[in-house]
Write an enzyme that holds these catalytic residues in place. Structure first.
Site, PDB file in Angstrom:
ATOM      1  N   SER A  70      22.216  -7.486  -6.091  1.00 15.03           N
ATOM      2  CA  SER A  70      21.947  -8.869  -5.715  1.00 15.03           C
ATOM      3  C   SER A  70      22.826  -9.267  -4.548  1.00 15.03           C
ATOM      4  O   SER A  70      23.915  -8.711  -4.364  1.00 15.03           O
ATOM      5  CB  SER A  70      22.212  -9.798  -6.917  1.00 15.03           C
ATOM      6  OG  SER A  70      21.879 -11.127  -6.605  1.00 15.03           O
ATOM      7  N   ASP A  71      22.350 -10.219  -3.774  1.00 12.38           N
ATOM      8  CA  ASP A  71      23.155 -10.761  -2.690  1.00 12.38           C
ATOM      9  C   ASP A  71      22.721 -12.203  -2.438  1.00 12.38           C
ATOM     10  O   ASP A  71      21.568 -12.560  -2.689  1.00 12.38           O
ATOM     11  CB  ASP A  71      23.005  -9.937  -1.409  1.00 12.38           C
ATOM     12  CG  ASP A  71      24.199 -10.136  -0.495  1.00 12.38           C
ATOM     13  OD1 ASP A  71      25.266  -9.555  -0.780  1.00 12.38           O
ATOM     14  OD2 ASP A  71      24.081 -10.911   0.471  1.00 12.38           O
ATOM     15  N   THR A  72      23.664 -13.006  -1.957  1.00 16.09           N
ATOM     16  CA  THR A  72      23.402 -14.416  -1.683  1.00 16.09           C
ATOM     17  C   THR A  72      23.906 -14.762  -0.291  1.00 16.09           C
ATOM     18  O   THR A  72      25.013 -14.365   0.073  1.00 16.09           O
ATOM     19  CB  THR A  72      24.118 -15.310  -2.728  1.00 16.09           C
ATOM     20  OG1 THR A  72      23.646 -14.975  -4.031  1.00 16.09           O
ATOM     21  CG2 THR A  72      23.861 -16.794  -2.470  1.00 16.09           C
TER      22      THR A  72
END
Length: 192
Positions: A70-72
């Site tokens: 995941s990445d934001t």
């Protein structure tokens, strides 16, 4: 049977959120080059990073169960804002966000040795007008240091938000509904 996963992230927030979904998982960090490519739009950038993290873990041998990456990124004026490098960088970021609406893109990806699937969740966040004193006090709290866009919605930074349209949990780093749906789609047939 409940799916077992790997979480390819060192983030304590992602660990906490994934635990809320009641999956059995093992967390570890994965090294990935998080440099944004030239002219890479923020949406493609965040999705590429989530996929890269999941696929890198599989390549490192974490292949006996699905890997969640995941990445934001926080985006304003189509520019991805990273973690603040120092106080001046943080203040510049806060001035850009102050009194305006920005987007938070969180990408999630699941991979194994056969395939990868991913999705991106976009949340609109509006900040109140911030005073220089508020920005400085927030910096001194230490909270902005490891946060994309320099703030954490689940902490002190939450008091700056006047409106949110989308997933609160995506802004924290892992959208619960979309993650649960992606895991169910990916693991269909896995544990039968």
């Amino acid at each position: 049977m409940t799916p077992s996963l790997y979480l390819a992230s060192a983030s304590p927030r992602r660990k906490q959120l994934l635990a809320q979904l009641n999956y059995d998982f093992i967390q570890f960090s994965v090294d990935a080059d998080e440099t944004q490519l030239n002219n890479e739009p923020p949406l493609q950038y965040v999705e590429r990073l989530a996929r890269l993290k999941a696929e890198s873990a599989v390549a490192q041998g974490y292949s006996d169960r699905p890997v969640l990456g995941s990445d934001t990124v926080v985006v304003i004026d189509n520019i991805a804002l990273g973690k603040p490098k120092d106080e001046q960088d943080f203040l510049n970021t806060m001035r850009r966000l102050s009194g305006r609406t920005h987007q938070v893109y969180t990408a999630i990806a699941l991979a194994d040795s056969n395939h990868t699937i991913s999705t991106v969740v976009c949340t609109e966040v509006t900040f109140k007008q911030l005073s220089t004193q508020e920005m400085h006090q927030y910096w001194l709290s230490g909270e902005p240091l490891d946060k994309a866009g320099g703030y954490g919605i689940q902490g002190i930074g939450g008091k700056f938000i006047t409106k949110l349209s989308g997933s609160y949990f995506a802004v924290m780093g892992l959208p619960l509904y979309e993650t649960d749906q992606l895991i169910k789609e990916f693991t269909k047939g896995y544990y039968e």
